[in-house]
Enzyme design. Structure first.
Site, mmCIF file in Angstrom:
data_model
loop_
_atom_site.group_PDB
_atom_site.id
_atom_site.type_symbol
_atom_site.label_atom_id
_atom_site.label_comp_id
_atom_site.label_asym_id
_atom_site.label_seq_id
_atom_site.Cartn_x
_atom_site.Cartn_y
_atom_site.Cartn_z
ATOM 1 N N GLU A 60 0.837 -1.207 0.000
ATOM 2 C CA GLU A 60 0.000 0.000 0.000
ATOM 3 C C GLU A 60 0.869 1.252 0.000
ATOM 4 O OE1 GLU A 60 -2.275 2.461 3.517
ATOM 5 O OE2 GLU A 60 -2.375 0.273 3.564
ATOM 6 N N LYS A 73 -10.172 -2.670 8.374
ATOM 7 C CA LYS A 73 -8.938 -2.196 8.987
ATOM 8 C C LYS A 73 -9.258 -1.702 10.396
ATOM 9 C CE LYS A 73 -5.909 1.847 8.439
ATOM 10 N NZ LYS A 73 -5.581 2.959 7.517
#
Length: 209
Positions: free
Chosen positions: A39, A128
């Site tokens: 990411e 998340k």
């Protein structure tokens, strides 16, 4: 796609502050260590260029995503750059819907069960849990007792090789790794050492995702 990548390795590299000129080298050492999700937060320098470089450099089984995605417009920019995963600090339904329409994997940030259920209703592929160091393994266990079976919950924030086992035992099957893995100024060799420490800890968990 995201579940398949995490089944190979549940570690997600968060390269906040990455510069495009180091993207290829960092991506290669992470891939060699077993990482299959990388990411690039959008508050990094020229993040879309870094995403393009990582996508062109690494094999297809490594997913490249963007973090700190805040708007539907950014979702389109991520897709145009070759990104495949949208990671958010929040769970804005507009962003989730844009990501779903674009065919991208979704990982919104959640801090309450209400947010978790709402994000799943919008098609989130993984949740998340942030900040993990504040919430702890007990929250993971409690949430998974009521969330739909098979929900992927990934703690992010303060995850170390030493505390992964506690979160894993509570039910976490993915981990977002930030400054403990990479921070600006580290060399590829230093990141490789950090990556190997996390990969060794992941392998020691001894269970399948």
């Amino acid at each position: 796609m995201l579940k398949q990548a995490l089944a190979h390795n549940g570690l997600i590299a968060i390269l906040r502050g990455l510069h495009p000129e180091e993207a290829a080298a960092m991506g290669e050492v992470l891939y060699r260590a077993g990482f299959r999700v990388i990411e690039v937060p959008l508050n990094s320098p020229k993040p879309f260029e870094s995403i393009r470089i990582l996508r062109h450099t690494l094999p297809a089984d490594c997913l490249i995503g963007a973090g700190t995605v805040l708007t539907p417009e950014q979702v389109e920019q991520v897709k145009a750059a070759g990104g495949q995963v949208i990671v958010m600090p929040h769970s804005d339904a507009r962003v989730l819907r844009a990501g779903k329409a674009a065919g991208l994997s979704l990982c919104p940030g959640v801090a309450t069960p209400t947010e978790a259920f709402a994000a799943l209703a919008e098609g989130a592929d993984m949740l998340k849990l942030f900040p993990a160091e504040q919430m702890g393994p007990a929250v993971v266990k409690a949430w998974l007792a009521v969330l739909p079976a098979g929900t992927l919950l990934a703690p992010v924030g303060g995850i170390t090789p030493g505390n992964m086992q506690q979160f894993f035992d509570a039910g976490a099957r993915g981990f977002g790794l930030g400054s403990g893995l990479y921070k600006p100024g580290l060399t590829p060799e230093q990141v490789a050492l950090n990556a190997q420490a996390y990969a060794t800890a992941w392998a020691a968990l001894g269970q399948d995702v």
